[in-house]
Design a protein around this motif. Structure first.
Motif, mmCIF file in Angstrom:
data_model
loop_
_atom_site.group_PDB
_atom_site.id
_atom_site.type_symbol
_atom_site.label_atom_id
_atom_site.label_comp_id
_atom_site.label_asym_id
_atom_site.label_seq_id
_atom_site.Cartn_x
_atom_site.Cartn_y
_atom_site.Cartn_z
ATOM 1 N N ALA A 13 -38.212 -33.660 41.717
ATOM 2 C CA ALA A 13 -37.923 -33.993 40.060
ATOM 3 C C ALA A 13 -39.088 -33.789 38.973
ATOM 4 N N GLY A 14 -40.282 -33.443 39.427
ATOM 5 C CA GLY A 14 -41.465 -33.187 38.303
ATOM 6 C C GLY A 14 -41.408 -32.014 38.124
ATOM 7 N N GLU A 18 -40.929 -31.227 33.063
ATOM 8 C CA GLU A 18 -41.436 -30.517 31.324
ATOM 9 C C GLU A 18 -40.079 -29.397 30.887
ATOM 10 N N PHE A 24 -36.829 -39.874 38.699
ATOM 11 C CA PHE A 24 -35.952 -40.504 38.999
ATOM 12 C C PHE A 24 -36.774 -42.203 38.875
ATOM 13 N N ARG A 25 -38.050 -41.904 39.253
ATOM 14 C CA ARG A 25 -38.786 -43.345 39.773
ATOM 15 C C ARG A 25 -39.857 -43.387 38.968
ATOM 16 N N TRP A 31 -33.223 -43.699 37.808
ATOM 17 C CA TRP A 31 -33.344 -45.556 38.198
ATOM 18 C C TRP A 31 -33.491 -46.820 37.763
ATOM 19 N N GLN A 93 -35.278 -30.575 46.552
ATOM 20 C CA GLN A 93 -34.403 -31.806 46.443
ATOM 21 C C GLN A 93 -33.873 -32.005 44.770
ATOM 22 N N HIS A 111 -29.924 -31.235 48.687
ATOM 23 C CA HIS A 111 -29.462 -33.041 47.585
ATOM 24 C C HIS A 111 -28.529 -32.348 47.224
ATOM 25 N N GLY A 178 -44.201 -31.958 42.734
ATOM 26 C CA GLY A 178 -43.515 -32.844 41.861
ATOM 27 C C GLY A 178 -42.670 -33.571 42.631
ATOM 28 N N THR A 179 -42.788 -34.237 43.552
ATOM 29 C CA THR A 179 -41.952 -34.668 44.457
ATOM 30 C C THR A 179 -42.924 -35.842 44.885
ATOM 31 N N SER A 180 -42.338 -37.612 44.788
ATOM 32 C CA SER A 180 -43.269 -39.084 45.051
ATOM 33 C C SER A 180 -43.012 -39.236 46.469
ATOM 34 N N VAL A 183 -38.344 -40.717 49.618
ATOM 35 C CA VAL A 183 -37.105 -40.339 50.227
ATOM 36 C C VAL A 183 -37.200 -39.111 51.572
ATOM 37 N N ASN A 204 -48.512 -32.612 42.073
ATOM 38 C CA ASN A 204 -48.504 -33.998 41.434
ATOM 39 C C ASN A 204 -49.491 -34.259 40.187
ATOM 40 N N ALA A 220 -47.259 -29.747 36.615
ATOM 41 C CA ALA A 220 -47.049 -28.521 37.185
ATOM 42 C C ALA A 220 -46.855 -27.100 36.416
HETATM 43 N N1 APR Z 1 -45.770 -32.243 37.365
HETATM 44 C C1 APR Z 1 -45.981 -32.226 38.537
HETATM 45 N N2 APR Z 1 -45.953 -33.611 38.941
HETATM 46 C C2 APR Z 1 -44.942 -34.498 37.935
HETATM 47 C C3 APR Z 1 -44.588 -34.137 36.076
HETATM 48 C C4 APR Z 1 -45.497 -33.000 36.414
HETATM 49 N N3 APR Z 1 -45.231 -32.451 34.967
HETATM 50 N N4 APR Z 1 -43.842 -35.289 36.701
HETATM 51 C C5 APR Z 1 -43.710 -35.986 37.312
HETATM 52 N N5 APR Z 1 -44.216 -36.183 38.541
HETATM 53 C C6 APR Z 1 -44.109 -36.313 39.861
HETATM 54 C C7 APR Z 1 -44.227 -37.590 39.779
HETATM 55 O O1 APR Z 1 -45.666 -38.442 39.939
HETATM 56 C C8 APR Z 1 -43.401 -38.304 40.961
HETATM 57 O O2 APR Z 1 -44.133 -38.497 42.037
HETATM 58 O O3 APR Z 1 -43.324 -35.775 40.347
HETATM 59 C C9 APR Z 1 -42.483 -36.758 41.454
HETATM 60 C C10 APR Z 1 -40.725 -37.383 40.557
HETATM 61 O O4 APR Z 1 -40.928 -37.874 41.757
HETATM 62 P P1 APR Z 1 -39.090 -38.906 41.820
HETATM 63 O O5 APR Z 1 -38.885 -39.294 40.539
HETATM 64 O O6 APR Z 1 -39.343 -39.938 43.047
HETATM 65 O O7 APR Z 1 -38.375 -37.361 42.308
HETATM 66 P P2 APR Z 1 -37.862 -37.237 43.815
HETATM 67 O O8 APR Z 1 -39.803 -36.659 44.752
HETATM 68 O O9 APR Z 1 -38.033 -35.283 43.455
HETATM 69 O O10 APR Z 1 -36.973 -37.883 44.310
HETATM 70 C C11 APR Z 1 -36.875 -37.335 45.399
HETATM 71 O O11 APR Z 1 -34.663 -39.327 45.604
HETATM 72 O O12 APR Z 1 -33.495 -40.338 44.173
HETATM 73 C C12 APR Z 1 -33.244 -39.259 45.103
HETATM 74 O O13 APR Z 1 -32.164 -37.713 45.719
HETATM 75 C C13 APR Z 1 -32.939 -37.741 45.047
HETATM 76 O O14 APR Z 1 -33.785 -35.388 44.831
HETATM 77 C C14 APR Z 1 -33.638 -37.367 44.714
HETATM 78 C C15 APR Z 1 -34.893 -37.228 46.045
#
Ligand code: APR
Length: 233
Positions: A13-14, A18, A24-25, A31, A93, A111, A178-180, A183, A204, A220
């Motif tokens: 999602a990260g 932008e 999500f988190r 969430w 994702q 997903h 951009g993923t935490s 999951v 990240n 990003a």
């Molecule tokens: N640039 C880089 N990273 C970023 C930015 C940015 N501008 N903005 C946010 N982030 C990072 C955050 O620091 C975080 O680590 O993106 C990450 C988003 O994490 P989540 O909200 O947990 O999203 P994601 O990791 O994609 O979730 C995975 O969980 O809920 C399920 O199915 C859903 O696909 C999703 C999966």
């Protein structure tokens, strides 16, 4: 590091943050405002389908609004895929279509996709850009009550896992953007790649606690174009 021959990129999602799509988190993330078990599980859908249809209809409407567009990180990946002479696989994702709108040709949505729906009877998948709900008729059975978002919910098996695992075992660079890393199975991809000699890079805003070889912190839209341009030089 010598020029890579095979790259796998995983986005979360990260990479779309932008572009205006909430993650999500984060504190005010998806969430925080919608209990996962109600809108992103098969049990939630069985309990209250209208709530789930509404949740995805709202996200689809937002995605299709003119304010939401691909950003420089999406574009950098599309350009790299076009210019790179090695093997390249983009796994996301995300259920948005911003990678495709930026020009990425071969995107694996593990997903699922917000702009697709699936018939529970025939399992046929259809493109959809409007809202739909329990009363919508599917084109296959021509009756109401069979359609669901073509999105993977918690407890369901992600798509394309076979192809993804084969690519992970063959790549020499694995990049997560951009993923935490909350999951599974996506959060474990870098460990599979690492086992097979790949160099692993995490983009990240902040530390995620994952043990990638390299961490590149920042937005990003700034860090991703720079890195992929350097891979081509
Ligand atoms: N640039 C880089 N990273 C970023 C930015 C940015 N501008 N903005 C946010 N982030 C990072 C955050 O620091 C975080 O680590 O993106 C990450 C988003 O994490 P989540 O909200 O947990 O999203 P994601 O990791 O994609 O979730 C995975 O969980 O809920 C399920 O199915 C859903 O696909 C999703 C999966």
């Amino acid at each position: 590091m010598q020029k890579p021959e095979s790259i796998v990129v995983l986005t979360g999602a990260g990479i779309s943050a932008e572009s205006g799509i909430e993650t999500f988190r984060s504190e005010d993330g998806l969430w925080a405002n919608h209990p996962v078990e109600e809108v992103a599980t098969p049990e939630g859908f069985a309990r209250n389908p209208q709530l789930v249809y509404q949740f995805y209809n709202q996200r689809r409407e937002q995605l299709l609004s003119k304010e939401i567009n691909p950003n420089a990180a999406h574009s950098a990946l599309a350009k790299f895929e076009h210019d790179f002479d090695g093997s390249f696989l983009l796994v996301t994702q995300n259920i948005d279509n911003l990678h495709e709108r930026a020009g990425s040709q071969n995107v694996l949505h593990m997903h699922g996709e917000l702009l697709k729906m699936r018939c529970l009877n025939s399992r046929m998948v259809f493109d959809i850009r409007e809202s739909f709900d329990f009363d919508s008729h599917c084109q296959c059975c021509r009756s109401p009550g069979n359609l669901r978002p073509h999105v993977v919910w918690f407890g369901e098996m992600p798509f394309h896992m076979n192809q993804i695992n084969i690519a992970l075992e063959a790549c020499d660079v694995f990049v997560a953007i951009g993923t935490s890393g909350n999951v599974y199975p996506a959060s474990g991809f870098y460990q599979i790649a690492k086992l097979r000699k790949a160099h692993t890079v995490e983009f990240n805003l902040e530390q995620t606690g994952s043990t990638f070889d390299t961490h590149i912190y920042g937005k990003a839209t700034e860090t991703v174009p720079q890195y992929f341009k350097s891979l081509l030089d």
